[in-house]
Design an enzyme around this catalytic site. Sequence first.
Site, PDB file in Angstrom:
ATOM      1  N   TYR A  75       0.630  -1.172  -0.019  1.00 20.43           N
ATOM      2  CA  TYR A  75       0.056  -0.067  -0.132  1.00 20.43           C
ATOM      3  C   TYR A  75       0.680   1.230  -0.067  1.00 20.43           C
ATOM      4  O   TYR A  75       0.584   2.273  -0.109  1.00 20.43           O
ATOM      5  CB  TYR A  75      -1.053   0.032   1.346  1.00 20.43           C
ATOM      6  CG  TYR A  75      -1.980  -0.980   1.336  1.00 20.43           C
ATOM      7  CD1 TYR A  75      -2.225  -1.893   0.300  1.00 20.43           C
ATOM      8  CD2 TYR A  75      -2.686  -1.155   2.387  1.00 20.43           C
ATOM      9  CE1 TYR A  75      -3.077  -2.951   0.502  1.00 20.43           C
ATOM     10  CE2 TYR A  75      -3.662  -2.138   2.431  1.00 20.43           C
ATOM     11  CZ  TYR A  75      -3.881  -3.099   1.292  1.00 20.43           C
ATOM     12  OH  TYR A  75      -4.826  -4.288   1.528  1.00 20.43           O
ATOM     13  N   LEU A 126     -17.651  -1.563   1.588  1.00 19.46           N
ATOM     14  CA  LEU A 126     -18.418  -0.581   0.903  1.00 19.46           C
ATOM     15  C   LEU A 126     -18.650  -0.822  -0.591  1.00 19.46           C
ATOM     16  O   LEU A 126     -18.837   0.162  -1.323  1.00 19.46           O
ATOM     17  CB  LEU A 126     -17.793   0.877   1.136  1.00 19.46           C
ATOM     18  CG  LEU A 126     -17.669   1.285   2.545  1.00 19.46           C
ATOM     19  CD1 LEU A 126     -17.205   2.730   2.869  1.00 19.46           C
ATOM     20  CD2 LEU A 126     -19.294   1.004   3.455  1.00 19.46           C
ATOM     21  N   ASN A 144     -18.607   6.542   9.001  1.00 16.50           N
ATOM     22  CA  ASN A 144     -18.449   5.184   9.179  1.00 16.50           C
ATOM     23  C   ASN A 144     -18.318   4.526  10.272  1.00 16.50           C
ATOM     24  O   ASN A 144     -18.393   3.385  10.529  1.00 16.50           O
ATOM     25  CB  ASN A 144     -17.145   4.485   8.187  1.00 16.50           C
ATOM     26  CG  ASN A 144     -17.515   5.058   6.723  1.00 16.50           C
ATOM     27  OD1 ASN A 144     -18.739   5.340   6.140  1.00 16.50           O
ATOM     28  ND2 ASN A 144     -16.277   5.208   5.862  1.00 16.50           N
TER      29      ASN A 144
END
Length: 254
Positions: free
Chosen positions: A37, A172, A222
């Site tokens: 990442y 999501l 969230n």
Amino acid sequence: MPAIGLGTWQLTGDEASSDIEHALGIGYRMIDTSGDYGNQPQIGEALRSASVPREQVFLVTKVEEDEDAYSSTEAKLEELGVDQVDLILIHRPPPSGAGEDLWDGLLRAKADGLAAEAGVSNYTTEQVDRLAEASGERPAVNQIEWSPFGHSDEVLEHARENGVVIQAYSPLTRTERLDDPTLRKIGDRHGKTPAQVLIRWCIQAGTVPLPKASSAEHREENLDVFDFELRADDMDRLGALNEHYSSLSELPYV
Ligand SMILES: NC(=O)c1ccc[n+]([C@@H]2O[C@H](COP(=O)([O-])OP(=O)(O)OC[C@H]3O[C@@H](n4cnc5c(N)ncnc54)[C@H](OP(=O)(O)O)[C@@H]3O)[C@@H](O)[C@H]2O)c1
């Protein structure tokens, strides 16, 4: 393990560190990352500058299937600037087999205190069982893509029976299904957004969602999912949206 974590794929660059610091400040206590990442140094930086003590943050990272698992774990700790991660995962199974050598490396890393727990990601139940049979130690976690639009009762049942936690990634649907009318209808009844309904569905089903948000408003939204409860019929209607959807086209159980 906290009930929800912050996904960090594509949270990169100079802003990543302040994004993570913000997340910790508003109450996130789990951060999911991976060497590929490209944000481990920034996450480390945020952990050091945040007001939350390191021991209160559940830190998850991963080793790649073509790496030496033990030395890759050491490298991840170095990048993060921590002595131990809370969970280290095999990012995905190797092209053949279940990755018994990788698992052996992670268990050695765990035994040496580099990780508190070890698990896998993108594994089938059969591959999870093979690691357990080979080593006598079952992965604590299987992190897989999971949402009402792509999930499996069999995988959930296997996880429950064997004490494996399902961490739900891309909960999501990377926004692909946020316009679904069922989500909106159920959300409206509770005064919640489609994203909050998706996250709540994961939690009530016994999985641990890892929604990613680079926007501060999304991160706050969230996390605001602990003041309502989906009814049993809501859970069923959401579960019935299953179309084996995968944003990565790689659900391990299809
Ligand atoms: N183990 C694996 O192989 C694997 C694979 C994929 C992902 N993961 C992990 O799972 C995490 C989450 O998955 P993901 O990043 O693929 O997708 P996701 O969490 O399903 O979706 C992220 C997208 O949703 C948007 N979003 C967030 N909150 C929202 C809200 N309240 N309303 C509307 N849109 C919202 C984000 O926008 P903004 O960013 O603009 O806020 C972003 O575009 C990853 O970050 C990573 O940590 C693991």
